[in-house]
Motif scaffolding. Sequence first.
Motif, PDB file in Angstrom:
ATOM      1  N   THR A   1     -21.303   6.621  -2.774  1.00 35.34           N
ATOM      2  CA  THR A   1     -20.863   6.994  -4.121  1.00 35.34           C
ATOM      3  C   THR A   1     -19.393   6.654  -4.315  1.00 35.34           C
ATOM      4  OG1 THR A   1     -22.510   8.758  -4.244  1.00 35.34           O
ATOM      5  CG2 THR A   1     -20.648   8.914  -5.753  1.00 35.34           C
TER       6      THR A   1
ATOM      7  N   ARG B   1     -26.909  12.334   6.155  1.00 38.02           N
ATOM      8  CA  ARG B   1     -27.387  11.922   4.833  1.00 38.02           C
ATOM      9  C   ARG B   1     -26.317  12.185   3.780  1.00 38.02           C
ATOM     10  NH1 ARG B   1     -29.135  14.301   0.476  1.00 38.02           N
ATOM     11  NH2 ARG B   1     -30.701  13.332  -0.859  1.00 38.02           N
ATOM     12  N   GLU B   2     -25.729  13.376   3.809  1.00 38.76           N
ATOM     13  CA  GLU B   2     -24.726  13.753   2.823  1.00 38.76           C
ATOM     14  C   GLU B   2     -23.475  12.883   2.955  1.00 38.76           C
ATOM     15  OE1 GLU B   2     -26.512  15.980   4.667  1.00 38.76           O
ATOM     16  OE2 GLU B   2     -27.785  16.462   2.954  1.00 38.76           O
TER      17      GLU B   2
ATOM     18  N   LEU C   1     -28.455   5.009  -5.942  1.00 36.65           N
ATOM     19  CA  LEU C   1     -28.472   5.039  -4.486  1.00 36.65           C
ATOM     20  C   LEU C   1     -29.899   5.185  -3.997  1.00 36.65           C
ATOM     21  CD1 LEU C   1     -25.559   7.604  -4.078  1.00 36.65           C
ATOM     22  CD2 LEU C   1     -25.386   5.121  -4.077  1.00 36.65           C
TER      23      LEU C   1
ATOM     24  N   LEU D   1     -24.310   9.466   1.480  1.00 37.50           N
ATOM     25  CA  LEU D   1     -24.329   9.496   0.019  1.00 37.50           C
ATOM     26  C   LEU D   1     -22.915   9.552  -0.548  1.00 37.50           C
ATOM     27  CD1 LEU D   1     -27.379  11.830  -0.689  1.00 37.50           C
ATOM     28  CD2 LEU D   1     -27.182   9.390  -1.240  1.00 37.50           C
TER      29      LEU D   1
ATOM     30  N   VAL E   1     -31.971   6.262  -0.432  1.00 33.96           N
ATOM     31  CA  VAL E   1     -31.950   6.764   0.938  1.00 33.96           C
ATOM     32  C   VAL E   1     -33.277   6.365   1.575  1.00 33.96           C
ATOM     33  CG1 VAL E   1     -31.776   8.806   2.403  1.00 33.96           C
ATOM     34  CG2 VAL E   1     -30.513   8.721   0.235  1.00 33.96           C
TER      35      VAL E   1
END
Length: 156
Positions: free
Chosen positions: A113, A105-106, A132, A109, A134
């Motif tokens: 970004t 997930r990180e 964003l 992102l 998710v």
Amino acid sequence: MAGSLADAQAVIKAAKYNLSFHSVQMENPPLVIAAASVLKELCYHNKDELQAGFITAGWDKKKGPQVYVVSLGGMLVPQLVTIGGSGSTYIYGYVDAKYKPNMSREECLQFATNALALAMGRDNVSGGVAHLVVVTETGVEHVVVPGNKLPKFHDE
């Protein structure tokens, strides 16, 4: 979405209407491919009047995570990753170099970004805030990165 904003908004409004009926008939939320297919049909049947393309992404119980592109004219193509819009021409190299399947997930992102920051740094109509989303089997999370928190890759 990419292309004429008015066209894209009209297509999205019609797609939401069609998908709401689909949900009632199926007694379940539509599959991701169903949503993409509705956009495809609307774009194809109105290809001479519309200038709009779409990225449809989501998660459903049948296929898990999915991404589809509906291009101008209504062609539907499944993708692992895709980009679109006026700023996308500036970031194909970044996406090709940095995308990898099964990111956390990180990592996703940060990837998104960075891609948006790079596009916004070169394209004066790509905005100044990263919105964003998710999407996982547990739901949808909206993440907003204000312009002053976006990474800088060059002097602006």
